[in-house]
Enzyme design. Structure first.
Site, PDB file in Angstrom:
ATOM      1  N   ARG A 127       0.811  -1.223   0.000  1.00 34.31           N
ATOM      2  CA  ARG A 127       0.000   0.000   0.000  1.00 34.31           C
ATOM      3  C   ARG A 127       0.845   1.274   0.000  1.00 34.31           C
ATOM      4  NH1 ARG A 127      -3.129  -3.484   3.301  1.00 34.31           N
ATOM      5  NH2 ARG A 127      -5.042  -4.073   2.232  1.00 34.31           N
ATOM      6  N   LYS A 149       3.489  11.191 -11.341  1.00 39.38           N
ATOM      7  CA  LYS A 149       2.648  10.356 -12.193  1.00 39.38           C
ATOM      8  C   LYS A 149       3.362   9.034 -12.438  1.00 39.38           C
ATOM      9  CE  LYS A 149      -0.190  13.438 -15.022  1.00 39.38           C
ATOM     10  NZ  LYS A 149      -0.479  13.834 -16.422  1.00 39.38           N
ATOM     11  N   GLU A 191      10.384  17.167 -25.061  1.00 39.88           N
ATOM     12  CA  GLU A 191       9.714  17.603 -23.831  1.00 39.88           C
ATOM     13  C   GLU A 191      10.273  18.944 -23.337  1.00 39.88           C
ATOM     14  OE1 GLU A 191       7.126  16.494 -22.301  1.00 39.88           O
ATOM     15  OE2 GLU A 191       6.896  14.346 -22.642  1.00 39.88           O
ATOM     16  N   LYS A 233       7.801  22.667 -14.301  1.00 45.33           N
ATOM     17  CA  LYS A 233       6.928  21.554 -13.922  1.00 45.33           C
ATOM     18  C   LYS A 233       6.615  21.591 -12.436  1.00 45.33           C
ATOM     19  CE  LYS A 233       5.767  16.804 -14.573  1.00 45.33           C
ATOM     20  NZ  LYS A 233       5.998  15.556 -15.312  1.00 45.33           N
ATOM     21  N   GLU A 243      -3.953  17.062 -11.588  1.00 45.93           N
ATOM     22  CA  GLU A 243      -4.409  17.433 -12.926  1.00 45.93           C
ATOM     23  C   GLU A 243      -5.889  17.797 -12.970  1.00 45.93           C
ATOM     24  OE1 GLU A 243      -4.224  15.331 -17.185  1.00 45.93           O
ATOM     25  OE2 GLU A 243      -2.290  15.346 -16.182  1.00 45.93           O
ATOM     26  N   ARG A 247      -2.343  21.653 -14.425  1.00 49.53           N
ATOM     27  CA  ARG A 247      -1.386  20.606 -14.790  1.00 49.53           C
ATOM     28  C   ARG A 247      -1.663  20.034 -16.178  1.00 49.53           C
ATOM     29  NH1 ARG A 247       1.263  15.772 -11.067  1.00 49.53           N
ATOM     30  NH2 ARG A 247       2.582  14.968 -12.722  1.00 49.53           N
ATOM     31  N   ASN A 251       0.281  18.611 -20.913  1.00 50.64           N
ATOM     32  CA  ASN A 251      -0.070  17.657 -21.962  1.00 50.64           C
ATOM     33  C   ASN A 251       0.012  18.260 -23.359  1.00 50.64           C
ATOM     34  OD1 ASN A 251      -0.655  15.432 -20.229  1.00 50.64           O
ATOM     35  ND2 ASN A 251      -2.626  16.369 -19.717  1.00 50.64           N
ATOM     36  N   HIS A 254       0.473  16.033 -26.361  1.00 43.50           N
ATOM     37  CA  HIS A 254       0.288  14.639 -25.955  1.00 43.50           C
ATOM     38  C   HIS A 254      -1.000  14.011 -26.494  1.00 43.50           C
ATOM     39  CE1 HIS A 254       3.626  15.639 -23.390  1.00 43.50           C
ATOM     40  NE2 HIS A 254       3.648  14.447 -22.854  1.00 43.50           N
ATOM     41  N   HIS A 258       0.112  10.708 -28.066  1.00 46.97           N
ATOM     42  CA  HIS A 258      -0.254   9.385 -27.558  1.00 46.97           C
ATOM     43  C   HIS A 258      -0.979   8.551 -28.618  1.00 46.97           C
ATOM     44  CE1 HIS A 258      -0.019  10.472 -22.984  1.00 46.97           C
ATOM     45  NE2 HIS A 258       1.163  10.300 -23.541  1.00 46.97           N
ATOM     46  N   HIS A 272       8.590   8.323 -27.440  1.00 47.26           N
ATOM     47  CA  HIS A 272       7.603   9.198 -26.808  1.00 47.26           C
ATOM     48  C   HIS A 272       7.912  10.680 -27.072  1.00 47.26           C
ATOM     49  CE1 HIS A 272       4.779  10.880 -23.955  1.00 47.26           C
ATOM     50  NE2 HIS A 272       5.764  11.506 -23.340  1.00 47.26           N
TER      51      HIS A 272
END
Length: 373
Positions: A127, A149, A191, A233, A243, A247, A251, A254, A258, A272
Site C-alpha cells: 500500500r 505520475k 519535452e 513543472k 491534474e 497541470r 499535456n 500529448h 499518444h 515518446h
C-alpha cells in the site's frame, strides 16, 4: 537554489510530500550520500533496465556501498513494452521476494519507462513504499521523474493504469546524458521544447539559440535547460498535483502524440519524445487553423525542430499510419477524454497555452487528413 558545490536544487512544494530535485554533474557518484538520510535501514532495491544497468548500475552500487548501503537490483527488458501488466507483476513479485518493507526505499534507475513502472510498483507495494528517481534520460530528467505520475500502458492506450505517487528525492545527473544516443537525446528534447511552447516564450527563444549547443553536449547549457524545465513543472505540480486544472497544460502535444504512439504499437518506430514534438507541431497547426494564433507561429515551431534535426511531421514516421478517422479514434481512447470530449492544449502564441474541449471533431479530422497527405 544553487549550492556551493554547484548543484541546483528545485523544491517541489507539496506540503508533507514535498521533495527536492537535485540537478548537476556527478550526482550518481554521490547517490549514497544523497539517499542515506532517507533510509530506516541500510538497504535498497533498484529497478532498472538492461541497457542502463550496463552503463550505470556499477557506479550506483559503488556509491551506495561507500555509505554502507546494501543494494539489490532487477534489470528489466528495455523499451516501452515493459510498461505493462506483465512488467508490473515481475517488478512487484521481485520486490516482495527481496522482502522490501514499508519503510524501505525503491530506486528507479533509468528513463521514463523504468521511472513510471518502478513508481507504480512502489505505489501499490504494501500500500505504498517510498521511492527515489535517478533519471538517466533527458526526457525523464525534465519531465517524467518529477510530479508523481506513475503507471503502465494498456492495450486500450498509454498510461491508462496508474497512480499519483510522489518520489522522496530526484537525482538528475547531467553527466549521464553524455551516454545517450543522439536520437534518444533529441526525443527528450521534445519535452524540453514543450515547456517553452506552453508557458515561457523567453525560454523557447533561449532554446532557439542554445539548443544546438545542448545537442553538442555542452554541460552548462544542458544543466540550465533541465533546471528551467523542472522549475516550470514543479510550479505547475505544486498548484495542481492531480491534474484538475493547470497541470493539464503539461499535456501540450500529448493528445496527438499518444495516438501516434498507439498507432505505431509503442515501438521504436516512434519514441515518446518524438511523438510529443510532432504533437506540439500539430497542436500549433490546429491553433492556427482555429484562428487562435498567427499563421507564422507553427512555422517557427517547425523551423526550430528542423534546426535540431528532429521529427516534426507525420511523414517523418516510418511505415504506414491509420487514416484520419483511425487516428481520431485512437485519440478518443486518451485519458484526457472527459465526458466523451477530447481536451486539447492549444496556444494563442508561443508561451501562451490553454486547455479546451471546444474543438469540433471535423476540424481535427481535416487537420489530420491534410497532415497525412
Amino acid at each position: 537554489m544553487t549550492n556551493e558545490d554547484g548543484m541546483k536544487t528545485v523544491r517541489v512544494a507539496l506540503g508533507a510530500r514535498s521533495y527536492d530535485v537535485r540537478i548537476g554533474a556527478g550526482l550518481l557518484a554521490r547517490a549514497g550520500a544523497e539517499i542515506a538520510p532517507l533510509l530506516h535501514r541500510p538497504r535498497v532495491a533498484i529497478l532498472t533496465d538492461e541497457n542502463v544497468a550496463a552503463r550505470h548500475l556499477a557506479p550506483l552500487r559503488e556509491a551506495l556501498s561507500a555509505e554502507g548501503i546494501a543494494a539489490f537490483a532487477l534489470a528489466m527488458t528495455p523499451g516501452e513494452a515493459t510498461k505493462s501488466w506483465a512488467g508490473l507483476q515481475k517488478a512487484v513479485e521481485w520486490l516482495l521476494a527481496e522482502e522490501i518493507e514499508r519503510h524501505d526505499v525503491v530506486i528507479a534507475l533509468g528513463g521514463g519507462v523504468i521511472g513510471d513502472l518502478a513508481g507504480f510498483a512502489a505505489a501499490i507495494l504494501r500500500r505504498g513504499v517510498r521511492f527515489v528517481q535517478i533519471p538517466t534520460s533527458l526526457l525523464a530528467q525534465v519531465d517524467s521523474s518529477v510530479g508523481g505520475k506513475t503507471g503502465i500502458n494498456s492495450g486500450h492506450g498509454k498510461n491508462l493504469v496508474g497512480a499519483f505517487h510522489q518520489p522522496s528525492l530526484v537525482l538528475a545527473d547531467i553527466d549521464v546524458l553524455d551516454t545517450l544516443a543522439p536520437r534518444d537525446f533529441l526525443a527528450g528534447y521534445g519535452e524540453v521544447v514543450k515547456y517553452g511552447l506552453l508557458g515561457d516564450a523567453a525560454f523557447f527563444e533561449w532554446l532557439e539559440v542554445n539548443g544546438p549547443g545542448m545537442a553538442r553536449r555542452d554541460a552548462a547549457l544542458r544543466a540550465y535547460a533541465v533546471r528551467r524545465s523542472v522549475e516550470m513543472k514543479a510550479e505547475i505540480v505544486a498548484r495542481d498535483e492531480t491534474e484538475a486544472g493547470d497541470r493539464a497544460l503539461l499535456n501540450l502535444g500529448h493528445t496527438f502524440g499518444h495516438a501516434l504512439e498507439a498507432a505505431t504499437g509503442y515501438s521504436d518506430r516512434l519514441l515518446h519524445g518524438e511523438a510529443v514534438a510532432i504533437g506540439c507541431a500539430l497542436a500549433f497547426d490546429l491553433s492556427a487553423r482555429l484562428g487562435l494564433c498567427a499563421q507564422e507561429v507553427p512555422s517557427r515551431v517547425r523551423a526550430h525542430l528542423a534546426a535540431m534535426g528532429m521529427r516534426r511531421d507525420l511523414s517523418d514516421i516510418p511505415g504506414d499510419l491509420p487514416d484520419a478517422d483511425g487516428l481520431l479514434s485512437l485519440m478518443g481512447q486518451d485519458k484526457k477524454v472527459v465526458d466523451g470530449r477530447l481536451h486539447f492544449v492549444l496556444a494563442r502564441a508561443i508561451g501562451q497555452s490553454f486547455v479546451t474541449s471546444e474543438v469540433a471533431a471535423d476540424v481535427v479530422r481535416g487537420l489530420l487528413s491534410d497532415a497525412l497527405a
